[in-house]
Design an enzyme around this catalytic site. Structure first.
Site, short mmCIF file in Angstrom:
data_model
loop_
_atom_site.label_atom_id
_atom_site.label_comp_id
_atom_site.label_asym_id
_atom_site.label_seq_id
_atom_site.Cartn_x
_atom_site.Cartn_y
_atom_site.Cartn_z
CB ILE A 14 -1.07 0.16 1.18
CG1 ILE A 14 -1.70 -1.40 1.46
CG2 ILE A 14 -1.98 1.31 1.07
CD1 ILE A 14 -2.59 -1.63 2.56
CG ASN A 34 12.46 -3.35 8.33
OD1 ASN A 34 11.57 -3.47 7.57
ND2 ASN A 34 12.77 -3.97 9.64
CB SER A 127 -6.89 -3.53 10.02
OG SER A 127 -7.36 -4.78 9.85
CE1 TYR A 152 -1.40 -6.12 11.33
CE2 TYR A 152 -3.71 -6.85 11.12
CZ TYR A 152 -2.72 -6.12 10.51
OH TYR A 152 -3.03 -5.30 9.60
CE LYS A 156 -2.14 -2.71 11.64
NZ LYS A 156 -1.06 -1.54 11.13
CG PHE A 180 -13.41 -2.97 5.55
CD1 PHE A 180 -13.38 -1.75 6.09
CD2 PHE A 180 -14.42 -3.74 6.09
CE1 PHE A 180 -14.02 -1.05 7.20
CE2 PHE A 180 -15.14 -3.39 7.05
CZ PHE A 180 -15.05 -1.88 7.67
NE ARG A 233 -13.03 -11.55 5.76
CZ ARG A 233 -13.86 -12.46 6.33
NH1 ARG A 233 -15.02 -12.45 6.39
NH2 ARG A 233 -13.27 -13.54 7.20
P1 NAD Z 1 3.39 -4.56 3.57
O1 NAD Z 1 4.11 -5.81 4.21
O2 NAD Z 1 3.56 -4.66 1.91
O3 NAD Z 1 4.13 -3.09 3.78
C1 NAD Z 1 4.50 -2.87 5.03
C2 NAD Z 1 5.97 -2.34 4.88
O4 NAD Z 1 6.48 -2.03 6.33
C3 NAD Z 1 6.87 -3.53 4.38
O5 NAD Z 1 7.56 -3.08 3.38
C4 NAD Z 1 8.00 -3.88 5.57
O6 NAD Z 1 9.24 -4.28 5.01
C5 NAD Z 1 7.97 -2.66 6.48
N1 NAD Z 1 8.28 -2.78 7.67
C6 NAD Z 1 7.72 -3.71 8.60
N2 NAD Z 1 8.26 -3.37 9.85
C7 NAD Z 1 9.38 -2.43 9.75
C8 NAD Z 1 10.19 -1.68 10.70
N3 NAD Z 1 10.16 -1.79 11.91
N4 NAD Z 1 10.73 -0.63 10.11
C9 NAD Z 1 10.83 -0.26 8.98
N5 NAD Z 1 10.05 -0.96 7.86
C10 NAD Z 1 9.16 -1.94 8.53
O7 NAD Z 1 1.97 -4.38 3.96
P2 NAD Z 1 0.72 -3.65 3.39
O8 NAD Z 1 -0.09 -4.44 2.94
O9 NAD Z 1 1.31 -2.49 2.33
O10 NAD Z 1 0.17 -3.04 4.77
C11 NAD Z 1 0.55 -1.81 5.21
C12 NAD Z 1 -0.21 -1.55 6.34
O11 NAD Z 1 -1.30 -1.45 6.36
C13 NAD Z 1 0.18 -2.30 7.63
O12 NAD Z 1 0.34 -1.47 8.82
C14 NAD Z 1 -0.69 -3.32 7.59
O13 NAD Z 1 -0.98 -3.63 8.77
C15 NAD Z 1 -1.90 -2.32 7.24
N6 NAD Z 1 -3.29 -3.28 6.88
C16 NAD Z 1 -2.99 -4.11 5.47
C17 NAD Z 1 -4.16 -4.81 5.11
C18 NAD Z 1 -3.82 -5.57 4.07
O14 NAD Z 1 -4.54 -6.68 3.82
N7 NAD Z 1 -2.74 -5.47 3.46
C19 NAD Z 1 -5.09 -4.57 5.76
C20 NAD Z 1 -5.54 -3.59 6.82
C21 NAD Z 1 -4.34 -2.93 7.15
C1 WQD Z 2 -10.75 -13.33 2.91
C2 WQD Z 2 -11.52 -14.33 2.64
C3 WQD Z 2 -11.10 -16.30 3.52
C4 WQD Z 2 -7.26 -17.38 1.39
C5 WQD Z 2 -7.05 -10.42 6.50
C6 WQD Z 2 -6.76 -9.84 7.90
C7 WQD Z 2 -7.19 -8.50 8.17
C8 WQD Z 2 -6.77 -7.50 7.02
C9 WQD Z 2 -7.08 -8.12 5.54
C10 WQD Z 2 -4.71 -6.42 7.94
C11 WQD Z 2 -11.98 -14.96 3.95
C12 WQD Z 2 -10.97 -16.60 2.23
C13 WQD Z 2 -8.79 -16.63 1.92
C14 WQD Z 2 -7.53 -18.58 0.85
C15 WQD Z 2 -10.16 -18.64 1.20
N1 WQD Z 2 -5.42 -7.41 7.06
N2 WQD Z 2 -9.83 -17.29 1.66
N3 WQD Z 2 -8.85 -19.23 0.77
O1 WQD Z 2 -9.02 -12.74 6.66
O2 WQD Z 2 -10.55 -11.11 5.52
O3 WQD Z 2 -8.50 -10.28 6.45
O4 WQD Z 2 -6.47 -9.26 5.64
O5 WQD Z 2 -5.12 -5.81 8.79
O6 WQD Z 2 -6.96 -8.07 9.48
O7 WQD Z 2 -7.30 -10.77 9.02
O8 WQD Z 2 -8.62 -11.48 4.42
O9 WQD Z 2 -7.66 -12.38 2.12
O10 WQD Z 2 -7.08 -13.75 4.14
O11 WQD Z 2 -9.56 -13.58 3.48
O12 WQD Z 2 -11.17 -19.08 1.01
O13 WQD Z 2 -6.68 -19.27 0.45
O14 WQD Z 2 -10.93 -15.26 1.55
O15 WQD Z 2 -11.46 -17.36 4.45
O16 WQD Z 2 -13.13 -15.34 3.97
P1 WQD Z 2 -9.08 -11.62 5.95
P2 WQD Z 2 -8.08 -12.79 3.43
#
Ligand code: NAD
Ligand code: WQD
Length: 342
Positions: A14, A34, A127, A152, A156, A180, A233
């Site tokens: 992101i 990092n 999240s 995790y 948050k 989401f 979702r």
């Molecule tokens: P990502 O893993 O691609 O990006 C996170 C980055 O942070 C990585 O590049 C990692 O190398 C870096 N990082 C982690 N710890 C670090 C540290 N101590 N110092 C410096 N860099 C560090 O993940 P993303 O999907 O881009 O997610 C970004 C943010 O959004 C995260 O906080 C994640 O929890 C949150 N989030 C993601 C999702 C999702 O499904 N992708 C959903 C909800 C919230």
């Molecule tokens: C989506 C749906 C699975 C993989 C997670 C974190 C949440 C947020 C987003 C960070 C679910 C189903 C998945 C597979 C499947 N991240 N699924 N087969 O669990 O909604 O959310 O990512 O903050 O905190 O919990 O996302 O993409 O893992 O799953 O059937 O191989 O797909 O059961 O219903 P989830 P997901």
């Protein structure tokens, strides 16, 4: 006024899409990461797409002395968008202290440095996981937060609380963005999700199965009380998500945010089942997906999707991509990425 914005986790999924959106909207993003779950080479793709070279620091944000170097080099940073965190829900139950240390210490270091260096705006990646199990959807920002079901998720919830406690003691304002299910890739096909750790989320699992990196994928449970038995979702395109960060930054920097901390849901406001996502993929790719119906995954909740009214009304945000474009961009990215140095 300086337009410098520090993007932590800037080479992540992101973060990298947000750096593009910031450049496109007149900001000057600076990246720090990092590299624990991403590679700095994504910034080459960002440069191709924006024509801009992003300054990058390879620093662990848990190291405050190292992190301070960024602020010494750039004393005029206006905002921080704090993406950096570990994010694998399952892994967090196995090594909880690593999650608490990484996600909370890096956050507190950033907050302290932000305050010392008079940063005005702090945007935090939260999240929908903070809402926990058993709440009614569409869910809005007023819903009570039930204790999270994973370390995790707890990081948050705790992070949100730390920001709520700290910001009123400073001149800095913060926005908490509750994402989401982020998915999809940049429409150019040049940037997408390329984690070092194994991808576990539904959309990359689908595209990796379709391209042959996985033989078969499992749908986790088809006996839920939903329209087709699979979980619901709210899948939101990564570029729509990225733009919400730029809008949140402007909301604070243009002094439109009245309170020290505000919170917004970011989802398209509609729930889709796992099978509907698979069908959308099959439609846009013209491929039949090799999947089996399997057991429920422990910890999964039946259904959650966003009430996004507040983000639309207050930030003037709106999602531009729906499910077909999410699946199409994710699929193009999957096919392209093997040819890129990512
Ligand atoms: P990502 O893993 O691609 O990006 C996170 C980055 O942070 C990585 O590049 C990692 O190398 C870096 N990082 C982690 N710890 C670090 C540290 N101590 N110092 C410096 N860099 C560090 O993940 P993303 O999907 O881009 O997610 C970004 C943010 O959004 C995260 O906080 C994640 O929890 C949150 N989030 C993601 C999702 C999702 O499904 N992708 C959903 C909800 C919230
Ligand atoms: C989506 C749906 C699975 C993989 C997670 C974190 C949440 C947020 C987003 C960070 C679910 C189903 C998945 C597979 C499947 N991240 N699924 N087969 O669990 O909604 O959310 O990512 O903050 O905190 O919990 O996302 O993409 O893992 O799953 O059937 O191989 O797909 O059961 O219903 P989830 P997901």
């Amino acid at each position: 006024m300086s337009k410098k914005v520090l993007v932590t986790g800037g080479t992540g999924y992101i973060g990298s899409h947000t750096i593009i959106d910031l450049w496109e909207n007149g900001f000057e993003p600076i990246s720090v990461d990092n590299g624990c779950n991403s590679d700095v080479s994504v910034l080459q793709q960002v440069e191709i797409l924006t024509g801009k070279k992003t300054i990058h620091y390879n620093i662990d944000l848990c190291n405050k002395t190292e992190s301070e170097k960024i602020f010494i080099d750039h004393a005029d940073i206006q905002g921080i968008i704090h993406f950096a965190a570990l994010k694998a829900v399952g892994e967090s139950t196995e090594i909880p202290l690593v999650y608490y240390q990484n996600n909370l210490i890096s956050l507190m270091n950033m907050l302290e440095l932000a305050s010392t260096y008079k940063v005005k705006a702090f945007i935090f990646s939260s999240s929908c996981t903070v809402y926990g199990e058993g709440q009614k959807s569409p869910i809005n920002e007023e819903a009570d937060l039930i204790p999270a079901s994973s370390p995790y998720g707890s990081t948050k919830q705790f992070s949100e609380q730390i920001i709520k406690d700290f910001c009123p003691t400073t001149d800095m304002k913060a926005v908490l963005l509750r994402y989401f299910n982020p998915a999809g890739a940049h429409p150019s096909g040049l940037l997408g999700e390329s984690p070092k750790n194994i991808a576990l989320n539904l959309v990359p699992v689908i595209t990796e199965t379709a391209i042959g990196k996985r033989k078969v994928m499992t749908v986790f449970g088809n006996d839920y009380d939903t329209r087709d038995g699979t979980c619901i979702r709210d899948y939101i395109h990564v570029c729509d998500l990225a733009h919400a960060h730029t809008l949140s930054l402007e909301y604070i920097l243009e002094q439109r945010q009245p309170d020290p901390v505000d919170v917004f849901n970011l989802g398209i406001g509609e729930g889709l089942t796992v099978l509907e996502i698979i069908k959308a993929f099959e439609k846009v790719s013209g491929q039949k997906l090799n999947y089996i119906l399997g057991d429920r995954r422990p910890g999964d909740i039946k259904a959650i999707f966003a009430d996004n009214t507040k983000a639309k009304e207050v930030l003037s945000w709106k999602p531009n991509y729906l499910v077909d474009e999410i699946m199409k961009t994710a699929w193009i990215w999957e096919q392209n990425r093997s040819q890129l140095p990512l």
